[in-house]
Design an enzyme around this catalytic site. Structure first.
Site, mmCIF file in Angstrom:
data_model
loop_
_atom_site.group_PDB
_atom_site.id
_atom_site.type_symbol
_atom_site.label_atom_id
_atom_site.label_comp_id
_atom_site.label_asym_id
_atom_site.label_seq_id
_atom_site.Cartn_x
_atom_site.Cartn_y
_atom_site.Cartn_z
ATOM 1 N N ASP A 52 1.916 -3.639 -9.936
ATOM 2 C CA ASP A 52 1.471 -2.261 -9.692
ATOM 3 C C ASP A 52 2.631 -1.302 -9.955
ATOM 4 O O ASP A 52 3.607 -1.262 -9.213
ATOM 5 C CB ASP A 52 1.001 -2.114 -8.239
ATOM 6 C CG ASP A 52 0.404 -0.734 -7.978
ATOM 7 O OD1 ASP A 52 -0.817 -0.588 -8.192
ATOM 8 O OD2 ASP A 52 1.149 0.188 -7.594
ATOM 9 N N HIS A 115 -3.124 9.213 -9.690
ATOM 10 C CA HIS A 115 -2.204 8.845 -8.606
ATOM 11 C C HIS A 115 -2.500 9.620 -7.319
ATOM 12 O O HIS A 115 -2.487 9.042 -6.233
ATOM 13 C CB HIS A 115 -0.763 9.107 -9.069
ATOM 14 C CG HIS A 115 0.270 8.271 -8.390
ATOM 15 N ND1 HIS A 115 1.396 7.819 -9.020
ATOM 16 C CD2 HIS A 115 0.356 7.818 -7.121
ATOM 17 C CE1 HIS A 115 2.122 7.110 -8.172
ATOM 18 N NE2 HIS A 115 1.518 7.100 -7.006
HETATM 19 P P1 NDP Z 1 5.990 -2.016 1.359
HETATM 20 O O1 NDP Z 1 5.111 -1.835 2.550
HETATM 21 O O2 NDP Z 1 5.620 -3.015 0.329
HETATM 22 O O3 NDP Z 1 7.459 -2.317 1.905
HETATM 23 C C1 NDP Z 1 8.573 -2.443 1.072
HETATM 24 C C2 NDP Z 1 9.833 -2.529 1.957
HETATM 25 O O4 NDP Z 1 9.736 -3.671 2.819
HETATM 26 C C3 NDP Z 1 11.112 -2.658 1.195
HETATM 27 O O5 NDP Z 1 12.095 -1.949 1.931
HETATM 28 C C4 NDP Z 1 11.407 -4.156 1.244
HETATM 29 O O6 NDP Z 1 12.812 -4.381 1.236
HETATM 30 C C5 NDP Z 1 10.818 -4.559 2.576
HETATM 31 N N1 NDP Z 1 10.256 -5.917 2.562
HETATM 32 C C6 NDP Z 1 9.463 -6.453 1.610
HETATM 33 N N2 NDP Z 1 9.123 -7.723 1.932
HETATM 34 C C7 NDP Z 1 9.717 -7.992 3.114
HETATM 35 C C8 NDP Z 1 9.764 -9.139 3.946
HETATM 36 N N3 NDP Z 1 9.114 -10.248 3.611
HETATM 37 N N4 NDP Z 1 10.477 -9.064 5.096
HETATM 38 C C9 NDP Z 1 11.144 -7.938 5.438
HETATM 39 N N5 NDP Z 1 11.142 -6.813 4.688
HETATM 40 C C10 NDP Z 1 10.443 -6.845 3.528
HETATM 41 O O7 NDP Z 1 6.203 -0.565 0.737
HETATM 42 P P2 NDP Z 1 5.914 0.189 -0.633
HETATM 43 O O8 NDP Z 1 5.903 1.616 -0.267
HETATM 44 O O9 NDP Z 1 6.819 -0.231 -1.708
HETATM 45 O O10 NDP Z 1 4.422 -0.227 -1.015
HETATM 46 C C11 NDP Z 1 4.094 -1.317 -1.862
HETATM 47 C C12 NDP Z 1 3.546 -0.811 -3.175
HETATM 48 O O11 NDP Z 1 2.438 0.065 -2.981
HETATM 49 C C13 NDP Z 1 4.531 0.041 -3.979
HETATM 50 O O12 NDP Z 1 5.571 -0.704 -4.556
HETATM 51 C C14 NDP Z 1 3.601 0.688 -4.965
HETATM 52 O O13 NDP Z 1 3.242 -0.231 -5.972
HETATM 53 C C15 NDP Z 1 2.406 1.001 -4.059
HETATM 54 N N6 NDP Z 1 2.473 2.381 -3.519
HETATM 55 C C16 NDP Z 1 1.551 3.285 -3.977
HETATM 56 C C17 NDP Z 1 1.543 4.583 -3.529
HETATM 57 C C18 NDP Z 1 0.512 5.523 -4.032
HETATM 58 O O14 NDP Z 1 0.603 6.729 -3.747
HETATM 59 N N7 NDP Z 1 -0.468 5.057 -4.771
HETATM 60 C C19 NDP Z 1 2.535 5.070 -2.548
HETATM 61 C C20 NDP Z 1 3.440 4.026 -2.092
HETATM 62 C C21 NDP Z 1 3.390 2.742 -2.560
HETATM 63 P P3 NDP Z 1 13.642 -5.031 -0.004
HETATM 64 O O15 NDP Z 1 13.089 -4.474 -1.277
HETATM 65 O O16 NDP Z 1 15.030 -4.571 0.279
HETATM 66 O O17 NDP Z 1 13.477 -6.524 0.117
#
Ligand code: NDP
Length: 288
Positions: A52, A115
């Site tokens: 994504d 978006h």
């Molecule tokens: P998430 O809820 O996926 O959380 C990501 C965070 O959690 C990062 O800081 C990561 O750290 C940490 N993390 C991931 N896995 C673990 C784990 N197993 N244990 C502990 N910490 C963990 O947040 P996102 O906001 O990135 O949402 C996911 C996806 O949703 C986005 O990447 C995007 O594709 C989509 N999205 C869409 C939006 C929209 O408006 N349409 C808005 C926001 C997101 P680290 O990377 O340091 O491991």
């Protein structure tokens, strides 16, 4: 690549246009463009087949590079991108979509989304933007089309002005924000719900209800929350740049939460207070 391993355990969800999407994918929001190819390569190696991305993330190129370098067939990877907020007018959307395809280096995307609805911009007209996405679907360059951050009234407007309903609505949804009205509207009309920030960017992981379940099941809190989404039927794509977490986040298909676990996690909902991102009715940001 020999290390590439298919994780057939990830179920597919059938969309209202007949296409299938893996219920678990990999999100690349806030991954530095220079680090995106590496993160996506790791994800593909451990079995993810759904990525994504978005024009706004400026990392579509890294996604395409990783898929090509992986040795996995393009047809086996489900790729989503999204129209950036500055490009809602039909001609701009057409140009932006061409840029998305050229950045990815592919001649189609599996799913293309508006978006944000931006109801306070463009005279509130997201309907002509939607009709432009319908062109991309008709010419095959977007296999499926959908929306993101649409509220019920926005979906109702599309329903009354177009023959094609979005295949998905991608919304903020996690244990602190169930976003239930929007999710239930989608469920009733066969619009699949994709849950963004599925672990609330980590904010829910210290929650005692979740850590207690994780301890009992010998799973991590993130696995418990992602499994909760899977059992509720949401499509999710957690983001991580940490290889061990990327692997951990796909290991969800060898355990189950019982009904009581699901109920207790669902009861963590804080309503609007739990929202981490902007409210879609008000969000009007156009990135530079
Ligand atoms: P998430 O809820 O996926 O959380 C990501 C965070 O959690 C990062 O800081 C990561 O750290 C940490 N993390 C991931 N896995 C673990 C784990 N197993 N244990 C502990 N910490 C963990 O947040 P996102 O906001 O990135 O949402 C996911 C996806 O949703 C986005 O990447 C995007 O594709 C989509 N999205 C869409 C939006 C929209 O408006 N349409 C808005 C926001 C997101 P680290 O990377 O340091 O491991």
């Amino acid at each position: 690549m020999s290390t590439t391993q298919r994780t057939s355990a990830v179920p597919n969800v059938t969309l209202n246009d007949g296409h299938s999407i893996p219920q678990l994918g990999f999100g690349v929001f806030q991954i530095d463009p220079a680090e995106t190819a590496e993160a996506v390569s790791t994800a593909l190696e451990v079995g993810y087949r759904h990525i994504d991305t978005a024009e706004m993330y400026r990392n579509e190129r890294g996604v395409g590079q990783a898929v090509r370098a992986s040795g996995v067939d393009r047809a086996e990877v489900f790729i989503t991108s999204k129209l950036n907020n500055g490009h809602h007018r039909p001609d701009d959307a057409r140009r932006a979509f061409e840029t998305t395809l050229s950045e990815l280096g592919f001649d189609y995307v599996d799913l293309f989304l508006i978006h944000w609805p931006l109801p306070t911009l463009y005279g509130g007209d997201f309907v002509s933007t939607w009709k432009t996405l319908e062109e991309f679907r008709a010419d095959g360059r977007a296999r499926s089309i959908g929306v993101s951050n649409f509220q019920v009234e926005h979906l109702q407007r599309l329903a009354s002005s177009s023959d094609h309903q979005p295949a998905v609505n991608q919304i903020e949804l996690h244990p602190y924000l169930l976003n239930e009205q929007v999710r239930a509207y989608g469920e009733a009309r066969d619009i699949a719900t994709e849950a963004w920030s599925p672990i609330a960017q980590g904010a829910v992981l210290g929650e005692p209800v979740i850590t207690a379940i994780a301890e009992r099941l010998e799973k991590s809190p993130a696995q418990v929350v992602l499994r909760w989404h899977i059992q509720r039927g949401n499509i999710v794509f957690p983001k991580s740049t940490t290889p061990a977490r990327i692997k951990e986040n796909i290991e969800l298909f060898d355990f189950q939460l019982d009904a009581d676990d699901v109920t207790r996690i669902t009861a963590l909902d804080k309503g609007e207070v739990g929202r981490t991102g902007p409210h879609p009715d008000k969000f009007a940001h156009i990135p530079a």
